[in-house]
Motif scaffolding. Structure first.
Motif, PDB file in Angstrom:
ATOM      1  N   GLY A   1       0.817  -1.209   0.000  1.00 50.47           N
ATOM      2  CA  GLY A   1       0.000   0.000   0.000  1.00 50.47           C
ATOM      3  C   GLY A   1       0.851   1.260   0.000  1.00 50.47           C
ATOM      4  N   ILE A   2       1.956   1.230   0.740  1.00 49.67           N
ATOM      5  CA  ILE A   2       2.857   2.393   0.783  1.00 49.67           C
ATOM      6  C   ILE A   2       3.478   2.639  -0.587  1.00 49.67           C
ATOM      7  CG2 ILE A   2       4.987   3.288   1.775  1.00 49.67           C
ATOM      8  CD1 ILE A   2       4.291   1.787   4.351  1.00 49.67           C
ATOM      9  N   LEU A   3       3.900   1.549  -1.250  1.00 50.78           N
ATOM     10  CA  LEU A   3       4.483   1.691  -2.591  1.00 50.78           C
ATOM     11  C   LEU A   3       3.457   2.224  -3.582  1.00 50.78           C
ATOM     12  CD1 LEU A   3       6.617  -1.594  -2.795  1.00 50.78           C
ATOM     13  CD2 LEU A   3       7.427   0.758  -2.423  1.00 50.78           C
ATOM     14  N   LEU A   4       2.229   1.716  -3.503  1.00 47.07           N
ATOM     15  CA  LEU A   4       1.174   2.187  -4.399  1.00 47.07           C
ATOM     16  C   LEU A   4       0.878   3.664  -4.146  1.00 47.07           C
ATOM     17  CD1 LEU A   4      -0.971   1.570  -6.536  1.00 47.07           C
ATOM     18  CD2 LEU A   4      -2.509   0.883  -4.680  1.00 47.07           C
ATOM     19  N   LEU A   5       0.830   4.061  -2.865  1.00 46.51           N
ATOM     20  CA  LEU A   5       0.590   5.460  -2.528  1.00 46.51           C
ATOM     21  C   LEU A   5       1.715   6.342  -3.042  1.00 46.51           C
ATOM     22  CD1 LEU A   5      -1.208   7.484  -0.989  1.00 46.51           C
ATOM     23  CD2 LEU A   5       0.161   7.028   1.048  1.00 46.51           C
ATOM     24  N   GLY A   6       2.946   5.854  -2.931  1.00 48.99           N
ATOM     25  CA  GLY A   6       4.076   6.637  -3.417  1.00 48.99           C
ATOM     26  C   GLY A   6       4.038   6.830  -4.917  1.00 48.99           C
ATOM     27  N   LEU A   7       3.678   5.767  -5.655  1.00 44.32           N
ATOM     28  CA  LEU A   7       3.626   5.865  -7.114  1.00 44.32           C
ATOM     29  C   LEU A   7       2.458   6.721  -7.586  1.00 44.32           C
ATOM     30  CD1 LEU A   7       4.476   2.178  -8.114  1.00 44.32           C
ATOM     31  CD2 LEU A   7       5.940   4.194  -8.373  1.00 44.32           C
ATOM     32  N   ALA A   8       1.318   6.603  -6.907  1.00 42.33           N
ATOM     33  CA  ALA A   8       0.106   7.282  -7.360  1.00 42.33           C
ATOM     34  C   ALA A   8      -0.023   8.705  -6.836  1.00 42.33           C
ATOM     35  CB  ALA A   8      -1.130   6.476  -6.941  1.00 42.33           C
ATOM     36  N   PHE A   9       0.678   9.036  -5.743  1.00 38.39           N
ATOM     37  CA  PHE A   9       0.483  10.356  -5.119  1.00 38.39           C
ATOM     38  C   PHE A   9       1.781  11.146  -5.017  1.00 38.39           C
ATOM     39  CE2 PHE A   9       0.046  13.086  -1.323  1.00 38.39           C
ATOM     40  CZ  PHE A   9      -1.014  13.869  -1.745  1.00 38.39           C
ATOM     41  N   PHE A  10       2.752  10.594  -4.334  1.00 36.40           N
ATOM     42  CA  PHE A  10       3.966  11.359  -4.075  1.00 36.40           C
ATOM     43  C   PHE A  10       4.820  11.567  -5.317  1.00 36.40           C
ATOM     44  CE2 PHE A  10       3.005   9.506   0.148  1.00 36.40           C
ATOM     45  CZ  PHE A  10       2.874  10.691   0.845  1.00 36.40           C
ATOM     46  N   LEU A  11       4.882  10.580  -6.195  1.00 31.20           N
ATOM     47  CA  LEU A  11       5.672  10.733  -7.415  1.00 31.20           C
ATOM     48  C   LEU A  11       5.124  11.837  -8.322  1.00 31.20           C
ATOM     49  CD1 LEU A  11       8.039   9.784  -9.113  1.00 31.20           C
ATOM     50  CD2 LEU A  11       6.561   8.020 -10.103  1.00 31.20           C
ATOM     51  N   PRO A  12       3.803  11.886  -8.593  1.00 29.20           N
ATOM     52  CA  PRO A  12       3.294  13.005  -9.403  1.00 29.20           C
ATOM     53  C   PRO A  12       3.513  14.371  -8.756  1.00 29.20           C
ATOM     54  CG  PRO A  12       1.713  11.221  -9.354  1.00 29.20           C
ATOM     55  CD  PRO A  12       2.763  10.871  -8.359  1.00 29.20           C
ATOM     56  N   ILE A  13       3.394  14.433  -7.430  1.00 27.64           N
ATOM     57  CA  ILE A  13       3.623  15.711  -6.745  1.00 27.64           C
ATOM     58  C   ILE A  13       5.082  16.130  -6.892  1.00 27.64           C
ATOM     59  CG2 ILE A  13       3.754  16.795  -4.473  1.00 27.64           C
ATOM     60  CD1 ILE A  13       1.225  15.392  -3.712  1.00 27.64           C
ATOM     61  N   ALA A  14       6.005  15.175  -6.767  1.00 33.02           N
ATOM     62  CA  ALA A  14       7.424  15.498  -6.940  1.00 33.02           C
ATOM     63  C   ALA A  14       7.702  15.985  -8.357  1.00 33.02           C
ATOM     64  CB  ALA A  14       8.271  14.269  -6.623  1.00 33.02           C
ATOM     65  N   GLN A  15       7.097  15.340  -9.345  1.00 35.50           N
ATOM     66  CA  GLN A  15       7.264  15.787 -10.725  1.00 35.50           C
ATOM     67  C   GLN A  15       6.693  17.186 -10.923  1.00 35.50           C
ATOM     68  OE1 GLN A  15       5.350  12.522 -12.795  1.00 35.50           O
ATOM     69  NE2 GLN A  15       7.320  11.573 -13.261  1.00 35.50           N
ATOM     70  N   MET A  16       5.556  17.459 -10.286  1.00 38.05           N
ATOM     71  CA  MET A  16       4.958  18.787 -10.394  1.00 38.05           C
ATOM     72  C   MET A  16       5.862  19.854  -9.772  1.00 38.05           C
ATOM     73  SD  MET A  16       1.271  20.049  -8.893  1.00 38.05           S
ATOM     74  CE  MET A  16       1.836  19.874  -7.186  1.00 38.05           C
ATOM     75  N   LEU A  17       6.441  19.539  -8.616  1.00 36.48           N
ATOM     76  CA  LEU A  17       7.348  20.480  -7.965  1.00 36.48           C
ATOM     77  C   LEU A  17       8.578  20.760  -8.823  1.00 36.48           C
ATOM     78  CD1 LEU A  17       7.185  19.120  -4.297  1.00 36.48           C
ATOM     79  CD2 LEU A  17       6.199  21.250  -5.141  1.00 36.48           C
ATOM     80  N   LEU A  18       9.139  19.714  -9.413  1.00 36.55           N
ATOM     81  CA  LEU A  18      10.308  19.897 -10.272  1.00 36.55           C
ATOM     82  C   LEU A  18       9.952  20.690 -11.519  1.00 36.55           C
ATOM     83  CD1 LEU A  18      11.959  16.351 -10.015  1.00 36.55           C
ATOM     84  CD2 LEU A  18      12.728  18.476  -8.938  1.00 36.55           C
ATOM     85  N   LEU A  19       8.793  20.420 -12.092  1.00 35.03           N
ATOM     86  CA  LEU A  19       8.372  21.131 -13.303  1.00 35.03           C
ATOM     87  C   LEU A  19       8.124  22.607 -13.021  1.00 35.03           C
ATOM     88  CD1 LEU A  19       7.639  20.857 -16.299  1.00 35.03           C
ATOM     89  CD2 LEU A  19       5.291  20.324 -15.592  1.00 35.03           C
ATOM     90  N   SER A  20       7.631  22.927 -11.818  1.00 37.37           N
ATOM     91  CA  SER A  20       7.313  24.320 -11.492  1.00 37.37           C
ATOM     92  C   SER A  20       8.547  25.203 -11.382  1.00 37.37           C
ATOM     93  CB  SER A  20       6.524  24.377 -10.185  1.00 37.37           C
ATOM     94  OG  SER A  20       7.339  23.979  -9.084  1.00 37.37           O
TER      95      SER A  20
END
Length: 273
Positions: A14-33
């Motif tokens: 569940g932690i891995l799924l949460l990281g892939l589905a939530f934290f990874l997109p947020i990290a990409q958004m932060l880097l893109l900004s």
């Protein structure tokens, strides 16, 4: 293997799924900004915070979200209180009536409001026939239309959040207050309302965050003339397209919601466990 290690292993998927589905997109958004042609930059945030047009969009989003949350609370609290006082059968039907709109797509409900609020719709025509407004009166593409549509969408979240708390309040507390000489309104103000505060806060948090990040209803009812932050992000992605600037706007919206979440989590964690 101790219990803590076993629990961690069970929670790992569940932690891995949460990281892939939530934290990874947020990290990409932060880097893109903060991405720019010459490396990391804060120019996208400076552009947003220095432009009166985008600041007005941000202020409109916050103002409408607060107003929608307040109206939901003013309607949701009496509705939830009534549901706790009626019989079981009537309470069931009231809960079904509150939940039923959630089973219909937000897009469908918004199109329904577009029909009702249009210039030739039922509500403007009724107001004109009653002589309350002029012949040129219109509700579509106004902030009023956005508020009406969003309150209808978010009211179930407020009412159900408050209902869950009110059902756990001992009815004898109200009886004791009435016995001591309190009027009905005084009992509500001094006994019921303070005890229902956790539900009101939780419902307000849901309504504010969902309203601030909503796109479909404000975009359809407000039109292109009255934009909120979610619509501005969509426009930056599709019309320009300027992905780094859109990401910067998304980060600002995300940070604003976190500013609302943080005090709530701290308060409820301290007082209610």
């Amino acid at each position: 293997m101790n219990d803590r290690t076993e629990n961690l292993l069970l929670a790992l998927p569940g932690i891995l799924l949460l990281g892939l589905a939530f934290f990874l997109p947020i990290a990409q958004m932060l880097l893109l900004s903060i991405s720019g042609p010459d490396g990391p930059t804060l120019s996208h945030f400076v552009r947003f915070l220095s432009d009166p047009y985008y600041l007005n969009i941000l202020w409109r989003t916050v103002r409408l979200s607060l107003l929608i949350t307040l109206i939901c609370a003013l309607i949701g609290f009496p509705l939830a209180y009534i549901m706790t006082k009626v019989g079981p059968k009537l309470r069931l039907w009231l809960v079904v009536m509150v939940i039923l709109p959630l089973m219909t797509s937000v897009v469908v409900r918004t199109f329904g409001w577009m029909v009702l609020l249009s210039r030739s719709g039922l509500i403007p025509e009724m107001l004109r026939d009653m002589g309350l407004v002029g012949r040129t009166f219109a509700l579509m593409q106004t902030e009023t239309a956005i508020v009406i549509g969003m309150v209808q969408v978010l009211l179930p979240f407020m009412a159900l959040s408050i209902l869950g708390v009110l059902t756990r309040i001992d009815g004898r507390l109200e009886e004791a207050a009435r016995t001591m000489g309190c009027s009905f309104l005084a009992t509500i103000r001094t006994v019921v309302l303070p005890l229902a505060l956790p539900g009101i806060v939780a419902g307000s948090l849901l309504c504010f965050t969902l309203s601030a990040s909503s796109f479909v209803t404000p975009n359809l009812l407000g039109g292109t003339r009255i934009q909120v932050l979610a619509a501005s992000i969509y426009k930056s992605v599709t019309a320009t397209p300027d992905w780094p600037f859109a990401a910067a706007q998304a980060v600002i919206l995300f940070a604003g919601i976190l500013l609302v979440l943080a005090p709530y989590i701290k308060l409820t964690g301290t007082k209610h466990g």
